[in-house]
Design a protein around this motif. Structure first.
Motif, PDB file in Angstrom:
ATOM      1  N   LEU A  64      -4.036  29.868 -16.236  1.00 44.57           N
ATOM      2  CA  LEU A  64      -5.039  28.819 -16.069  1.00 44.57           C
ATOM      3  C   LEU A  64      -5.409  28.695 -14.590  1.00 44.57           C
ATOM      4  O   LEU A  64      -4.537  28.513 -13.737  1.00 44.57           O
ATOM      5  N   GLN A  86      -7.976  31.585 -18.393  1.00 41.97           N
ATOM      6  CA  GLN A  86      -8.589  30.306 -18.760  1.00 41.97           C
ATOM      7  C   GLN A  86      -9.125  29.653 -17.493  1.00 41.97           C
ATOM      8  O   GLN A  86      -8.380  29.441 -16.537  1.00 41.97           O
ATOM      9  N   HIS A  88     -10.654  26.349 -15.840  1.00 41.34           N
ATOM     10  CA  HIS A  88     -10.572  24.931 -16.159  1.00 41.34           C
ATOM     11  C   HIS A  88     -11.226  24.045 -15.095  1.00 41.34           C
ATOM     12  O   HIS A  88     -11.028  22.831 -15.073  1.00 41.34           O
ATOM     13  N   ALA A 108     -12.725  25.871 -20.341  1.00 40.94           N
ATOM     14  CA  ALA A 108     -12.465  24.476 -20.685  1.00 40.94           C
ATOM     15  C   ALA A 108     -13.767  23.682 -20.674  1.00 40.94           C
ATOM     16  O   ALA A 108     -14.600  23.836 -19.785  1.00 40.94           O
ATOM     17  N   TYR A 144      -7.695  17.870 -13.441  1.00 40.51           N
ATOM     18  CA  TYR A 144      -8.121  18.929 -14.356  1.00 40.51           C
ATOM     19  C   TYR A 144      -7.083  19.140 -15.444  1.00 40.51           C
ATOM     20  O   TYR A 144      -6.245  20.031 -15.368  1.00 40.51           O
ATOM     21  N   GLY A 145      -7.125  18.290 -16.479  1.00 38.25           N
ATOM     22  CA  GLY A 145      -6.263  18.483 -17.646  1.00 38.25           C
ATOM     23  C   GLY A 145      -4.881  17.887 -17.468  1.00 38.25           C
ATOM     24  O   GLY A 145      -4.488  17.432 -16.394  1.00 38.25           O
TER      25      GLY A 145
END
Length: 230
Positions: A64, A86, A88, A108, A144-145
């Protein structure tokens, strides 16, 4: 007779060998390593490589990145050459494609906690990022997440051709063993992605909660009709 439905499962933000081993012993499909220095779950490329080496065949490592440079992405893929990527952060489609090169990548999508609050259109976003292998549909939180927040699952037309939840959406954002059954039932995503919902502390996974999460997903699968998309 159509095959039995099976929602894929990704556990993200692992930082310890014990957690990787515990996750890999479960019926999961992917493990995520956060290569974003601003995250409490961050690991270095070298650390990600050491942890990914513990995974058995057919459990995919996912790296990520958040607004990473080309050099940072290159360091990650050199360390874990068989990883899925990924993105994001705030990367554009062109930036994602350039950073990934020939590799498959996930994007994302950060959905506002209040529908329509920022004018975010998930259908338009899905079309913009049509080159992504899947959309990780997460809640828009500070940072971020990994914020442990869910968005309104009922406000999105998951079966719309632009989204194709059954073969393109990875449901994320605030999932836990307690609510993932409802998430699978309402969204019917290709996969689910959990991080904070199975933690004892940030970056420290709880083996019992990971097992409970997987069991809850499988209960949801068993209660749904077979899917031709599986």
């Amino acid at each position: 007779m159509p095959p039995k439905r099976r929602t894929r499962i990704k556990i993200c933000g692992l930082t310890r060998e014990a957690d990787v081993r515990a996750a890999a012993a479960l019926d999961i499909d992917a493990v995520g390593f956060v290569l974003y220095p601003g995250s409490p779950r961050a690991v270095t490329p070298e650390r990600a490589a050491a942890l990914a080496a513990l995974l058995p065949p057919f459990i995919t490592p996912v790296l990520l990145f958040v607004n990473a440079s080309a050099a940072e992405v290159a360091a990650g893929v050199t360390a874990v050459p068989h990883a899925l990527l990924q993105f994001h952060g705030d990367e554009t489609p062109a930036q994602c494609a350039a950073l990934a090169g020939a590799r498959a990548w996930l994007r994302a999508a950060r959905v506002p906690l209040t529908p329509g609050a920022t004018g975010f259109d998930l259908l338009e976003y899905a079309e913009t990022f049509a080159a992504a292998r899947a959309l990780v549909v997460d809640a828009h939180v500070a940072g971020y997440g990994g914020g442990g927040q869910t968005f309104d699952w009922t406000a999105i037309p998951w079966s719309h051709p632009r989204l194709r939840a059954a073969d393109r959406v990875v449901l994320s954002g605030g999932l836990t063993p307690e609510n993932v059954t409802d998430g699978v039932r309402l969204v019917r995503p290709w996969a689910v992605d959990v991080s904070s919902g199975v933690e004892a502390a940030k970056g420290i996974k709880d083996a019992q909660r990971m097992a409970a999460f997987v069991a809850a997903v499988r209960r949801a699968d068993a209660a749904l009709p077979p899917s031709p998309a599986v």
